[in-house]
Enzyme design. Structure first.
Site, PDB file in Angstrom:
ATOM      1  N   GLU A   1     -12.113   5.021  -6.595  1.00 31.68           N
ATOM      2  CA  GLU A   1     -10.858   5.070  -5.967  1.00 31.68           C
ATOM      3  C   GLU A   1     -10.005   5.983  -7.063  1.00 31.68           C
ATOM      4  O   GLU A   1      -9.983   5.496  -8.248  1.00 31.68           O
ATOM      5  CB  GLU A   1     -10.135   3.827  -5.838  1.00 31.68           C
ATOM      6  N   ASP A   2      -9.443   6.995  -6.409  1.00 29.29           N
ATOM      7  CA  ASP A   2      -8.437   7.832  -7.113  1.00 29.29           C
ATOM      8  C   ASP A   2      -8.948   8.232  -8.485  1.00 29.29           C
ATOM      9  O   ASP A   2      -8.218   8.123  -9.513  1.00 29.29           O
ATOM     10  CB  ASP A   2      -7.221   7.093  -7.188  1.00 29.29           C
TER      11      ASP A   2
ATOM     12  N   ARG B   1      -6.165  10.323 -10.922  1.00 26.69           N
ATOM     13  CA  ARG B   1      -5.318  10.768  -9.713  1.00 26.69           C
ATOM     14  C   ARG B   1      -4.912   9.811  -8.670  1.00 26.69           C
ATOM     15  O   ARG B   1      -5.500   9.519  -7.788  1.00 26.69           O
ATOM     16  CB  ARG B   1      -6.394  11.785  -9.159  1.00 26.69           C
TER      17      ARG B   1
ATOM     18  N   LYS C   1      -5.703  -1.825  -2.498  1.00 29.64           N
ATOM     19  CA  LYS C   1      -6.638  -1.907  -1.652  1.00 29.64           C
ATOM     20  C   LYS C   1      -7.449  -2.875  -1.146  1.00 29.64           C
ATOM     21  O   LYS C   1      -7.807  -3.201  -0.184  1.00 29.64           O
ATOM     22  CB  LYS C   1      -7.705  -0.633  -2.343  1.00 29.64           C
TER      23      LYS C   1
ATOM     24  N   ASN D   1      -0.444  11.747   0.182  1.00 33.60           N
ATOM     25  CA  ASN D   1       0.249  10.459  -0.166  1.00 33.60           C
ATOM     26  C   ASN D   1       0.846  10.682  -1.651  1.00 33.60           C
ATOM     27  O   ASN D   1       0.410  11.318  -2.415  1.00 33.60           O
ATOM     28  CB  ASN D   1      -0.558   9.208  -0.016  1.00 33.60           C
TER      29      ASN D   1
ATOM     30  N   ASP E   1     -14.016   6.549  -1.807  1.00 32.75           N
ATOM     31  CA  ASP E   1     -13.018   6.396  -0.830  1.00 32.75           C
ATOM     32  C   ASP E   1     -12.273   7.574  -0.441  1.00 32.75           C
ATOM     33  O   ASP E   1     -12.001   7.838   0.775  1.00 32.75           O
ATOM     34  CB  ASP E   1     -12.036   5.197  -1.086  1.00 32.75           C
ATOM     35  N   ASP E   2     -11.701   8.090  -1.300  1.00 31.65           N
ATOM     36  CA  ASP E   2     -11.085   9.353  -1.047  1.00 31.65           C
ATOM     37  C   ASP E   2     -11.858  10.542  -0.505  1.00 31.65           C
ATOM     38  O   ASP E   2     -11.323  11.315   0.329  1.00 31.65           O
ATOM     39  CB  ASP E   2     -10.603   9.997  -2.520  1.00 31.65           C
TER      40      ASP E   2
ATOM     41  N   ASN F   1      -5.091   7.484   7.877  1.00 31.99           N
ATOM     42  CA  ASN F   1      -5.074   6.693   6.080  1.00 31.99           C
ATOM     43  C   ASN F   1      -6.652   6.208   6.368  1.00 31.99           C
ATOM     44  O   ASN F   1      -6.784   5.469   7.367  1.00 31.99           O
ATOM     45  CB  ASN F   1      -4.184   5.686   5.830  1.00 31.99           C
TER      46      ASN F   1
ATOM     47  N   TYR G   1       0.894  -1.248   0.042  1.00 29.59           N
ATOM     48  CA  TYR G   1      -0.068  -0.106  -0.103  1.00 29.59           C
ATOM     49  C   TYR G   1       0.707   1.190   0.127  1.00 29.59           C
ATOM     50  O   TYR G   1       1.921   1.113  -0.200  1.00 29.59           O
ATOM     51  CB  TYR G   1      -0.814  -0.037   1.389  1.00 29.59           C
TER      52      TYR G   1
HETATM   53  N1  LIG Z   1      -4.740  10.095   3.876  1.00 30.91           N
HETATM   54  C1  LIG Z   1      -5.465   9.435   3.249  1.00 30.91           C
HETATM   55  O1  LIG Z   1      -6.236   8.596   3.481  1.00 30.91           O
HETATM   56  C2  LIG Z   1      -5.710  10.168   1.598  1.00 30.91           C
HETATM   57  C3  LIG Z   1      -4.978  10.811   1.321  1.00 30.91           C
HETATM   58  N2  LIG Z   1      -5.075  11.456   0.138  1.00 30.91           N
HETATM   59  C4  LIG Z   1      -4.271  12.304  -0.543  1.00 30.91           C
HETATM   60  O2  LIG Z   1      -4.641  13.689  -0.609  1.00 30.91           O
HETATM   61  C5  LIG Z   1      -4.283  14.380  -1.776  1.00 30.91           C
HETATM   62  C6  LIG Z   1      -5.098  15.303  -2.504  1.00 30.91           C
HETATM   63  O3  LIG Z   1      -6.163  14.063  -2.849  1.00 30.91           O
HETATM   64  P1  LIG Z   1      -7.385  14.743  -3.328  1.00 30.91           P
HETATM   65  O4  LIG Z   1      -8.107  15.521  -2.426  1.00 30.91           O
HETATM   66  O5  LIG Z   1      -8.138  13.450  -3.720  1.00 30.91           O
HETATM   67  O6  LIG Z   1      -7.158  15.548  -4.689  1.00 30.91           O
HETATM   68  P2  LIG Z   1      -7.853  16.721  -5.487  1.00 30.91           P
HETATM   69  O7  LIG Z   1      -7.268  16.772  -6.686  1.00 30.91           O
HETATM   70  O8  LIG Z   1      -9.504  16.191  -5.412  1.00 30.91           O
HETATM   71  O9  LIG Z   1      -7.592  17.875  -4.572  1.00 30.91           O
HETATM   72  C7  LIG Z   1      -6.309  18.494  -4.233  1.00 30.91           C
HETATM   73  C8  LIG Z   1      -6.542  19.870  -4.060  1.00 30.91           C
HETATM   74  O10 LIG Z   1      -5.294  20.382  -3.480  1.00 30.91           O
HETATM   75  C9  LIG Z   1      -5.172  21.753  -4.040  1.00 30.91           C
HETATM   76  N3  LIG Z   1      -3.779  22.100  -4.367  1.00 30.91           N
HETATM   77  C10 LIG Z   1      -3.074  21.589  -5.435  1.00 30.91           C
HETATM   78  N4  LIG Z   1      -1.695  22.035  -5.057  1.00 30.91           N
HETATM   79  C11 LIG Z   1      -1.918  22.962  -4.216  1.00 30.91           C
HETATM   80  C12 LIG Z   1      -1.075  23.984  -3.743  1.00 30.91           C
HETATM   81  N5  LIG Z   1       0.152  23.916  -4.138  1.00 30.91           N
HETATM   82  N6  LIG Z   1      -1.558  24.755  -2.798  1.00 30.91           N
HETATM   83  C13 LIG Z   1      -2.694  24.763  -2.440  1.00 30.91           C
HETATM   84  N7  LIG Z   1      -3.738  23.730  -2.678  1.00 30.91           N
HETATM   85  C14 LIG Z   1      -3.102  23.110  -3.714  1.00 30.91           C
HETATM   86  C15 LIG Z   1      -6.090  21.665  -5.479  1.00 30.91           C
HETATM   87  O11 LIG Z   1      -6.641  22.915  -5.866  1.00 30.91           O
HETATM   88  P3  LIG Z   1      -7.839  23.056  -6.944  1.00 30.91           P
HETATM   89  O12 LIG Z   1      -9.091  22.546  -6.295  1.00 30.91           O
HETATM   90  O13 LIG Z   1      -7.701  24.526  -7.033  1.00 30.91           O
HETATM   91  O14 LIG Z   1      -7.211  22.359  -8.097  1.00 30.91           O
HETATM   92  C16 LIG Z   1      -7.492  20.666  -4.836  1.00 30.91           C
HETATM   93  O15 LIG Z   1      -8.265  21.494  -4.084  1.00 30.91           O
HETATM   94  C17 LIG Z   1      -3.505  13.205  -2.462  1.00 30.91           C
HETATM   95  O16 LIG Z   1      -2.015  13.347  -2.076  1.00 30.91           O
HETATM   96  C18 LIG Z   1      -3.949  11.992  -2.008  1.00 30.91           C
HETATM   97  O17 LIG Z   1      -2.823  10.805  -1.830  1.00 30.91           O
HETATM   98  C19 LIG Z   1      -6.279  11.180  -0.590  1.00 30.91           C
HETATM   99  C20 LIG Z   1      -7.583  10.294  -0.058  1.00 30.91           C
HETATM  100  C21 LIG Z   1      -7.000   9.674   1.102  1.00 30.91           C
HETATM  101  C1  LIG Z   2      -4.986   6.787   0.577  1.00 31.41           C
HETATM  102  C2  LIG Z   2      -5.686   7.068  -0.471  1.00 31.41           C
HETATM  103  O1  LIG Z   2      -6.795   6.716  -0.757  1.00 31.41           O
HETATM  104  C3  LIG Z   2      -5.089   8.052  -1.493  1.00 31.41           C
HETATM  105  O2  LIG Z   2      -3.988   8.559  -1.136  1.00 31.41           O
HETATM  106  O3  LIG Z   2      -5.678   8.354  -2.668  1.00 31.41           O
HETATM  107 MG   LIG Z   3      -7.183   6.892  -2.898  1.00 25.51          MG
END
Ligand SMILES: NC(=O)C1=CN([C@@H]2O[C@H](COP(=O)(O)OP(=O)(O)OC[C@H]3O[C@@H](n4cnc5c(N)ncnc54)[C@H](OP(=O)(O)O)[C@@H]3O)[C@@H](O)[C@H]2O)C=CC1
Ligand SMILES: CC(=O)C(=O)O
Ligand SMILES: [Mg+2]
Length: 622
Positions: free
Chosen positions: A289-290, A199, A217, A454, A312-313, A498, A146
């Site tokens: 997912e993603d 993504r 997953k 991540n 999931d995200d 996570n 993972y």
């Molecule tokens: N710990 C966990 O369980 C999980 C972690 N994650 C992680 O979270 C991260 C984001 O995922 P997710 O939300 O799905 O992705 P998205 O693409 O949906 O969201 C990313 C967000 O970050 C913003 N962003 C990107 N770059 C910057 C920056 N330099 N400064 C400020 N804001 C920024 C984007 O802005 P804009 O909206 O303007 O594009 C957007 O709002 C990934 O790394 C993912 O791995 C995700 C799911 C689970």
């Molecule tokens: C953990 C997870 O689902 C992600 O980073 O997208």
């Molecule tokens: Mg994910």
């Protein structure tokens, strides 16, 4: 030109040859099927999920089929009866001895990617051993199957691809997705994790290379929640990629064109959802997912009430973050609603968390608006402020936009808003600078800092940086694991925020109850279940989460909560309602231990424990 042979399952079982030049079967060669699937089916023991071997899977299959293989654990009697005596060395080794060998083998690899490949190979070779190894040492194995290593495996997917695992459904299969699903050799699939690869973690668009994610997953579905592996199906939807490096990479294994978007893409996903239900039934859990942000929210809104699905995200991540916040009350003495939140990122994870935090605050007595007022978000264009000249504020972002001046410097926003909880979900590695972390330390006795992005390289800060810059007073969690931190003569073991704490348990409860839909409340229930598992000892070490080794217990607890809720709300379809929910859930668990491989003595009338429909008398004569 090389020709690829495809056996089309169907009544005729005809062999058809198609050109290898196309990545997917051409329409003319994919007969529309009306008959139920004739894909080969296995029989499973109702309770253990083990394969019941009819006499036709004798001999070498027991060594070649990862579901049947026990390696040197086959007894002399089994070796003789199965006809594999002499095909292995004389030594007998039980599963514990084999596990020890696995641990030694894996520790010999220096590179994480090689450890990953070792585990892939083990899964292809001996499924029970693979799952037992992961489930018994989650702390060591989870970072390999993972995040973070799975991210690297996806990036190198074209290079390391050896044997197929999971189903690749491409845009060329439109009109024929059901036929492609029928090629999957299992008929009892209960859960699908699907990505379109747009993504992948914080690594961006990896197209078909994203397959590592559903595979990883679903490995956790089994290892952490005991969902039998044959019930799990990883799927990549390949509609192309916009990643130019991949399009130019000779090793890329997906469709070599830009992503198909718009109506064509939406219709394709609609067809996919319908095909899944047609093939595996209405209760089949579909975990998104993603997916890219622009699709993730749309699909969740579109399908959540008509399919058994969740994202999931958005939702799993929300649940794990709220679990941490519920646990944090015991450290800070503050209710969730007494905090001010600032997010870096306003995407799937951030908005998902914000929405569930609002629900948790409402439970504490706030109105929805009062809850939203306590949450600030900052995206790539700056603070979500009403009337800002740049940056869309559409969809869920609009709920959190504030009457505030435009601000584009995150450090300045931290000083302005003075959050008590800082959450990173932006994939902007290192964005929580020392200056920002110090401000958190200055404004709060116990600042809560979550760097959830991540893989590790995308985390907004390291655990060490968080402690160093807050005089060791922060309460830290990260999406990918960090090693223990030394600060001020103390060792901290920060937790891993996570969604792996959540989705396996949700899936187990949903599958066991045959739930049709997954309401948001289930994620709050899951959050509370995880928070309840946090011991004082965990908090003392600096973790808001139970140790990774306890996720299996969390999964059971979540599944029980989901089960109670599903029956209360009339969402369950499995009757009668079990009185003892935990005992009922436990009857669904995969058995990680080897079973006797001695052939079942077939009797007529059929034995009660044999599942998979009525026994075909022709098999009895075989
Ligand atoms: N710990 C966990 O369980 C999980 C972690 N994650 C992680 O979270 C991260 C984001 O995922 P997710 O939300 O799905 O992705 P998205 O693409 O949906 O969201 C990313 C967000 O970050 C913003 N962003 C990107 N770059 C910057 C920056 N330099 N400064 C400020 N804001 C920024 C984007 O802005 P804009 O909206 O303007 O594009 C957007 O709002 C990934 O790394 C993912 O791995 C995700 C799911 C689970
Ligand atoms: C953990 C997870 O689902 C992600 O980073 O997208
Ligand atoms: Mg994910």
């Amino acid at each position: 030109m090389l020709a690829r042979q495809v056996i089309l399952s169907g009544t005729s079982n005809a062999l058809k040859t198609i050109s290898a030049a196309t990545a997917s079967p051409t329409k003319s060669l994919m007969p529309k099927s009306t008959a139920p699937s004739a894909a080969p089916t296995r029989r499973y023991h109702e309770v253990t999920g083990d394969i019941i071997s009819p006499s036709m899977v004798m001999g070498i299959d027991h060594l070649r089929d990862p579901r049947l293989n026990k390696g040197l654990a086959f007894t002399l009697e089994e070796r003789q009866v199965l006809g594999i005596h002499g095909l292995q060395p004389a030594r007998f080794k039980n599963q514990e001895e084999q596990l020890e060998l696995c641990r030694i083998s894996i520790s010999r690899y220096q590179e994480d990617l090689n450890k990953y490949l070792y585990l892939v190979d083990l899964q292809d070779r001996n499924e029970k051993l693979f799952f037992r190894l992961i489930s018994e040492d989650v702390e060591k194995m989870m970072p390999i199957v993972y995040t973070p290593t799975v991210g690297l495996a996806c990036q190198k997917f074209g290079l390391i691809y050896r044997r197929p695992r999971g189903l690749f459904v491409t845009i060329n299969d439109r009109g024929y997705i059901y036929e492609v699903l029928r090629n999957w050799p299992e008929s009892d699939v209960r859960a699908i994790v699907v990505t379109d690869g747009e993504r992948i973690l914080g690594l961006g668009d990896l197209g078909a290379c994203g397959m590592g994610i559903p595979v990883g997953k679903l490995a956790l579905y089994t290892a952490l929640a005991g969902i039998p592996p044959h019930q799990c199906l990883p799927i990549v939807i390949d509609v192309g990629t916009n990643n130019t490096a991949l399009l130019e990479d000779p090793l890329y294994v997906g469709l070599r064109h830009n992503r198909i978007q718009g109506k064509e893409y939406d219709d394709f996903i609609d067809e996919f959802m319908e095909a899944v239900v047609k093939r595996y039934g209405q209760n089949t859990l579909i975990q998104f997912e993603d997916f890219g942000n622009h699709n993730a929210f749309r699909f969740l809104d579109k399908y959540r009430d008509t399919y058994c699905t969740f994202n999931d995200d958005i939702q799993g991540t929300a649940s794990v973050a709220v679990a941490g916040l519920l646990a944090s009350k015991r450290v800070t003495g503050k209710k969730i609603s007494e905090n001010t939140f600032l997010f870096l990122g306003a995407g799937e994870a951030a908005i998902g968390i914000a929405d569930l935090v609002c629900k948790a605050m409402q439970v504490e007595g706030l109105t929805l608006q009062e809850a939203r007022d306590k949450i600030w978000l900052f995206d790539i264009d700056g603070l979500l402020a009403k009337g800002r000249p740049e940056g869309r504020l559409g969809g869920h972002k609009a709920f959190y936009a504030k009457e505030h001046k435009v601000m584009k410097n995150f450090a300045e926003v931290v000083n302005e808003v003075k959050p008590s909880v800082l959450i990173g979900a932006s994939a902007a590695g290192g964005a929580f600078t020392p200056e920002i972390l110090q401000a958190m330390g200055k404004n709060n006795d116990r600042p809560i800092i979550f760097a959830l992005s991540n893989p590790t390289s995308k985390a907004e800060c390291t655990a060490q940086a968080a402690y160093d810059n807050t005089e060791g007073r922060c309460i830290f969690a990260s999406g990918s694991p960090f090693p223990p931190v030394q600060y001020g003569g103390k060792t901290f073991l920060p937790g891993q925020g996570n969604n792996a704490y959540i989705f396996p348990g949700i899936a187990l409860g949903v599958i066991a109850t045959g739930t049709h839909h997954i309401p948001e409340d289930m994620f709050l229930i899951a959050a509370q279940a995880v928070a309840d598992h946090v011991a004082q000892e965990d908090l003392d070490k600096g973790s808001l989460y139970p140790p990774l080794g306890a996720i299996r217990d969390c999964s059971l607890e979540i599944a029980v909560g989901v089960t109670k809720f599903a029956y209360e709300k009339g969402l369950a379809s499995t009757y009668p309602e079990p009185k003892d929910k935990l005992a009922y859930i436990k009857t669904h668990l995969y058995n990680f231990n080897y079973e006797s491989a001695m052939p079942v003595t077939w009797k007529w009338p059929p034995q009660k424990e044999v599942t998979g429909g009525s026994i075909n008398p022709t098999q009895l004569q075989a």
